[in-house]
Structures are given as C-alpha cells and as structure tokens.
Design an enzyme around this catalytic site. Sequence first.
Site, PDB file in Angstrom:
ATOM      1  N   ASP A  48       0.833  -1.204   0.000  1.00  0.00           N
ATOM      2  CA  ASP A  48       0.000   0.000   0.000  1.00  0.00           C
ATOM      3  C   ASP A  48       0.874   1.262   0.000  1.00  0.00           C
ATOM      4  OD1 ASP A  48      -2.147  -1.767   0.148  1.00  0.00           O
ATOM      5  OD2 ASP A  48      -2.151  -1.725   2.336  1.00  0.00           O
ATOM      6  N   THR A  71      -2.341  -5.897  -3.586  1.00  0.00           N
ATOM      7  CA  THR A  71      -2.469  -4.503  -4.026  1.00  0.00           C
ATOM      8  C   THR A  71      -3.855  -3.959  -3.669  1.00  0.00           C
ATOM      9  OG1 THR A  71      -3.246  -5.331  -6.170  1.00  0.00           O
ATOM     10  CG2 THR A  71      -0.929  -4.711  -6.008  1.00  0.00           C
ATOM     11  N   HIS A  72      -3.916  -2.617  -3.611  1.00  0.00           N
ATOM     12  CA  HIS A  72      -5.184  -1.877  -3.665  1.00  0.00           C
ATOM     13  C   HIS A  72      -4.948  -0.908  -4.821  1.00  0.00           C
ATOM     14  CE1 HIS A  72      -7.306  -3.006   0.028  1.00  0.00           C
ATOM     15  NE2 HIS A  72      -6.210  -2.843   0.735  1.00  0.00           N
ATOM     16  N   ASP A 105      -6.774  -6.717  -3.615  1.00  0.00           N
ATOM     17  CA  ASP A 105      -7.646  -6.733  -2.426  1.00  0.00           C
ATOM     18  C   ASP A 105      -8.857  -5.827  -2.685  1.00  0.00           C
ATOM     19  OD1 ASP A 105      -8.638  -6.872   0.147  1.00  0.00           O
ATOM     20  OD2 ASP A 105      -6.885  -5.966   1.105  1.00  0.00           O
ATOM     21  N   ARG A 106      -9.666  -6.205  -3.682  1.00  0.00           N
ATOM     22  CA  ARG A 106     -10.732  -5.322  -4.159  1.00  0.00           C
ATOM     23  C   ARG A 106     -12.010  -5.416  -3.314  1.00  0.00           C
ATOM     24  NH1 ARG A 106     -14.666  -3.228  -5.305  1.00  0.00           N
ATOM     25  NH2 ARG A 106     -15.398  -2.261  -7.227  1.00  0.00           N
ATOM     26  N   LYS A 107     -12.139  -6.496  -2.571  1.00  0.00           N
ATOM     27  CA  LYS A 107     -13.325  -6.721  -1.720  1.00  0.00           C
ATOM     28  C   LYS A 107     -14.615  -6.418  -2.488  1.00  0.00           C
ATOM     29  CE  LYS A 107     -10.925  -5.666   2.646  1.00  0.00           C
ATOM     30  NZ  LYS A 107      -9.651  -5.067   2.199  1.00  0.00           N
ATOM     31  N   PHE A 108     -14.803  -7.146  -3.560  1.00  0.00           N
ATOM     32  CA  PHE A 108     -16.027  -6.965  -4.364  1.00  0.00           C
ATOM     33  C   PHE A 108     -17.253  -7.222  -3.507  1.00  0.00           C
ATOM     34  CE2 PHE A 108     -12.889  -8.001  -7.645  1.00  0.00           C
ATOM     35  CZ  PHE A 108     -13.213  -7.086  -8.631  1.00  0.00           C
ATOM     36  N   ILE A 111     -24.378  -6.865  -6.664  1.00  0.00           N
ATOM     37  CA  ILE A 111     -25.121  -7.922  -7.347  1.00  0.00           C
ATOM     38  C   ILE A 111     -24.194  -8.596  -8.372  1.00  0.00           C
ATOM     39  CG2 ILE A 111     -27.387  -6.844  -7.025  1.00  0.00           C
ATOM     40  CD1 ILE A 111     -27.148  -5.948 -10.032  1.00  0.00           C
ATOM     41  N   TYR A 348      -3.349  -5.723  15.458  1.00  0.00           N
ATOM     42  CA  TYR A 348      -2.261  -6.571  14.969  1.00  0.00           C
ATOM     43  C   TYR A 348      -2.023  -7.800  15.844  1.00  0.00           C
ATOM     44  CZ  TYR A 348      -0.882  -2.829  11.757  1.00  0.00           C
ATOM     45  OH  TYR A 348      -0.858  -1.893  10.760  1.00  0.00           O
TER      46      TYR A 348
HETATM   47  P1  BMP Z   1      -1.104  -3.040   7.385  1.00  0.00           P
HETATM   48  O1  BMP Z   1      -0.259  -4.326   7.626  1.00  0.00           O
HETATM   49  O2  BMP Z   1      -0.280  -1.891   6.948  1.00  0.00           O
HETATM   50  O3  BMP Z   1      -2.000  -2.743   8.523  1.00  0.00           O
HETATM   51  O4  BMP Z   1      -2.018  -3.346   6.102  1.00  0.00           O
HETATM   52  C1  BMP Z   1      -3.018  -4.303   6.117  1.00  0.00           C
HETATM   53  C2  BMP Z   1      -3.601  -4.488   4.745  1.00  0.00           C
HETATM   54  O5  BMP Z   1      -4.524  -5.553   4.784  1.00  0.00           O
HETATM   55  C3  BMP Z   1      -4.356  -3.283   4.208  1.00  0.00           C
HETATM   56  O6  BMP Z   1      -4.191  -3.268   2.800  1.00  0.00           O
HETATM   57  C4  BMP Z   1      -5.809  -3.589   4.525  1.00  0.00           C
HETATM   58  O7  BMP Z   1      -6.684  -3.007   3.577  1.00  0.00           O
HETATM   59  C5  BMP Z   1      -5.831  -5.101   4.439  1.00  0.00           C
HETATM   60  N1  BMP Z   1      -6.812  -5.764   5.328  1.00  0.00           N
HETATM   61  C6  BMP Z   1      -6.725  -5.654   6.716  1.00  0.00           C
HETATM   62  O8  BMP Z   1      -5.882  -4.957   7.248  1.00  0.00           O
HETATM   63  N2  BMP Z   1      -7.630  -6.358   7.474  1.00  0.00           N
HETATM   64  C7  BMP Z   1      -8.585  -7.156   6.953  1.00  0.00           C
HETATM   65  O9  BMP Z   1      -9.323  -7.781   7.678  1.00  0.00           O
HETATM   66  C8  BMP Z   1      -8.672  -7.261   5.540  1.00  0.00           C
HETATM   67  C9  BMP Z   1      -7.775  -6.561   4.746  1.00  0.00           C
HETATM   68  O10 BMP Z   1      -7.837  -6.695   3.443  1.00  0.00           O
END
Ligand code: BMP
Length: 398
Positions: A48, A71-72, A105-108, A111, A348
């Site tokens: 990101d 990716t996003h 990581d588009r999270k579609f 519909i 985390y």
């Molecule tokens: P980071 O390790 O910098 O916190 O990034 C986490 C990545 O994972 C981000 O791209 C976020 O959109 C994605 N993400 C997340 O953190 N938790 C989820 O439950 C699902 C995700 O896609």
Amino acid sequence: MSTTQEKQPHWSLKQSFAERVESSSHPLTSYLFRLMEVKQSNLCLSADVEHARDLLALADKVGPSIVVLKTHYDLITGWDYHPHTGTGAQLAALARKHGFLIFEDRKFVDIGSTVQKQYTAGTACIVEWAHITNADIHAGEAMVSAMAQAAQKWRERVPYEVKTSVSVGTPVADQFADEEAEDQVDELRKIVPRENGISSAKDTDGRKGSIVSITTVTQTYEPADSPRLAKTMSVGDEAVFPGIEEAPLDRGLLILAQMSSKGCLMDGKYTWECVKAARKNKDFVMGYVAQQNLNGITKEDLAPTYEDDESATEEEAQADNFIHMTPGCKLPPPGEEAPQGDGLGQQYNTPDNLVNIKGTDIAIVGRGIITAADPPAEAERYRRKAWKAYQDRRERLA
Ligand code: BMP
C-alpha cells in the site's frame, strides 16, 4: 464463539504445504503451496504505497521474500491502465521474475451482474493482471458464482498462441545439461540472489549447495495478449523465476470471512455463510481472508444459535483444504511483547499467533515492512518468522 482449537485439529493444520498440493481443488492453490515450499515463504506483502513507481520498485526489491503481493490499485497514484504495458502488466512481469502471485484486495460486493463487469472489464480490468482477488459476500453467495462464471469466460476468451520456450527446470542433477543452461541460470541467479528457491538442491552430501538444472524446450499454449507475454517489455522483464514453472492462468477468489479491524460487524453467522459459499464454489474459491483457520469448521462452531437448514456433513467439512491469508500482522517493537494497533481500528497479531496458534497459512504484512528503514531486510525477517511459525505449528500438532 468456540474455535477449531477446541476440537481435534483438522488434518490440513498438520500437513506440510507440499502435502496439501495433491488435495487442493484449485490449480492456483496447488501452485501456491508448491511455490511456498520452493521459496520457503508464507509471506504476503501488502504493497500500500502512494505511487505506481514506488509499487513497482518495492515489488522488485521485496519479490524474492514473498509468495503473494497484495495490491489496492485504487489507492495508487499514477496507475497506468494500459493492458499490455501498464502497471498491472509490469507487476505481472515482476511476479514472473521473482515468483509471486498478485492479489488485488478489491473486496467486491454487489449484485452478480455488476461484480462481473467490475472484475473483468472497466478501467483496471483486474482479471487480466491479478491471479487472485477477494469478495465480501454480504450481497449473498450468488456473487461468488457470478464471479466464477466471469473468470471462466475470461479464461476461455483469451486468444491463444503457441509459445516455444527454453526453461530452466527444477534442480535434478549435479551437472548442468549444457553451457547455455549454465549461463541462463547465472543470469537468473542475479535476479534471485537469496539462498532459497532454486537452491533447494542444497547440501545433502555436505558439499556447498549448487544450482543444478536441466534445460527443457517446451511448447505451451499462451494467451496472445496476456501481460505475461507483453511484447513491448524490455528483455530483462521477461525473466522467469527459475525454481518453478509459471503460474497457471486460472484465477482464484478469497472470501473475506473475518476482518482484523476493531468492531468488525462480520459475525459468526456471516463467517458460516462464507464457509458454505467456499465449499459450494471450490473450482474458483481458493480460500479465505480470515483471522483463524476455518477448515473443517461447522455451524455449531461459528453460529450455534443460527437457524440454518444447510448444515455441513462431516465428510464435507473433512474435505476442506482452503488456504487462509491473514492481515493485521506485525512484529512488536524491540522490548515489547505485543504489537500495538494503528490508532485507526487496525489490530495486529504476531506471525506466530496467526500461523502457529490460529492456524492460518499466509501472513499479510503492510506497514510493518513498508515503513521499515530497509524494507527488503525487514521482509526477510518477517519471512523467517512466519515460516518458523508454520514449522512450529506442525511440530506442535504432530
Ligand atoms: P497493514 O499491515 O499496513 O496494517 O495493512 C493491512 C492491509 O490488509 C491493508 O491493505 C488492509 O486493507 C488489508 N486488510 C486488513 O488490514 N484487514 C482485513 O481484515 C482485511 C484486509 O484486506
């Protein structure tokens, strides 16, 4: 909510990634398990970063340590949408060079008809360059089968051409087949300097590990306009990671079953619906983005009070071999035991907690690596920790 930890551990938690290759129902999952063993990595970089040029530079530097790059595309400034020479195509070339899969990581969520178009058309044309994408299935299971259908159509539509190539195979013997192959490996070795991957032919007899290989001439059917064959790419970009063949053209989906963020509204009932959707669409669903292992899980584990006629049979649950990728992963700062959240809801866990204790397979790390002073070195540190967590899990459950 009870978890699999209270039951007998599912067989997939005890097996090595290599052992799970055979029983995978998706070719891309089988490939990924093999890649993980070759690179001794269960690390995904969440790339990101701000600008497309930073993304490409980071992917090139960190590529040797990872098996998946997430990716996003919509947060990247300067994303070039050209199908053959744009950012997606360039990422695909780096994925071939270093041996990793691309996960958008588009999270579609919409519909079926809309997600089909968002996935396979539009500006980004995600299906062209991303091996894997994901879906939030709050819109219902139908969107998963709609995406599967769209991916299948895309796969059939891609025009084919016969490509004749010389490839360097898996290490098999102690001599190079010929000088040309040796030169080729030397070139590739410059690209993949770390002691893993092709160096798996190492040291069984006490001698220094050597890269050994055979040259094979193969004819494969490749899509003529795939980014994998972008004709306009410079010669260096055509390098292919030597430890394994190129990824299959099949596309795969991860179902977003649980999230790492504080206050997430995805409850046990939703996660159970994700498990059912995955089991119904095994040809397209590779697994989950989740915070725990969901293989073998039942409604009673996730949502005991949810009235649902469709309960899984024991047989169905036993057959699970889905891959689990987990974000919200960070190592604690020196002197501290647990990593802190980011103040914006992100929570985390350490790789050990996620992979060893909670039983997920791939640790997804973003800022833990990106904001480090030396991202490639930090990626290596995460790779070692996540791989150790996987080894510890197998030892613990043996
Ligand atoms: P980071 O390790 O910098 O916190 O990034 C986490 C990545 O994972 C981000 O791209 C976020 O959109 C994605 N993400 C997340 O953190 N938790 C989820 O439950 C699902 C995700 O896609």
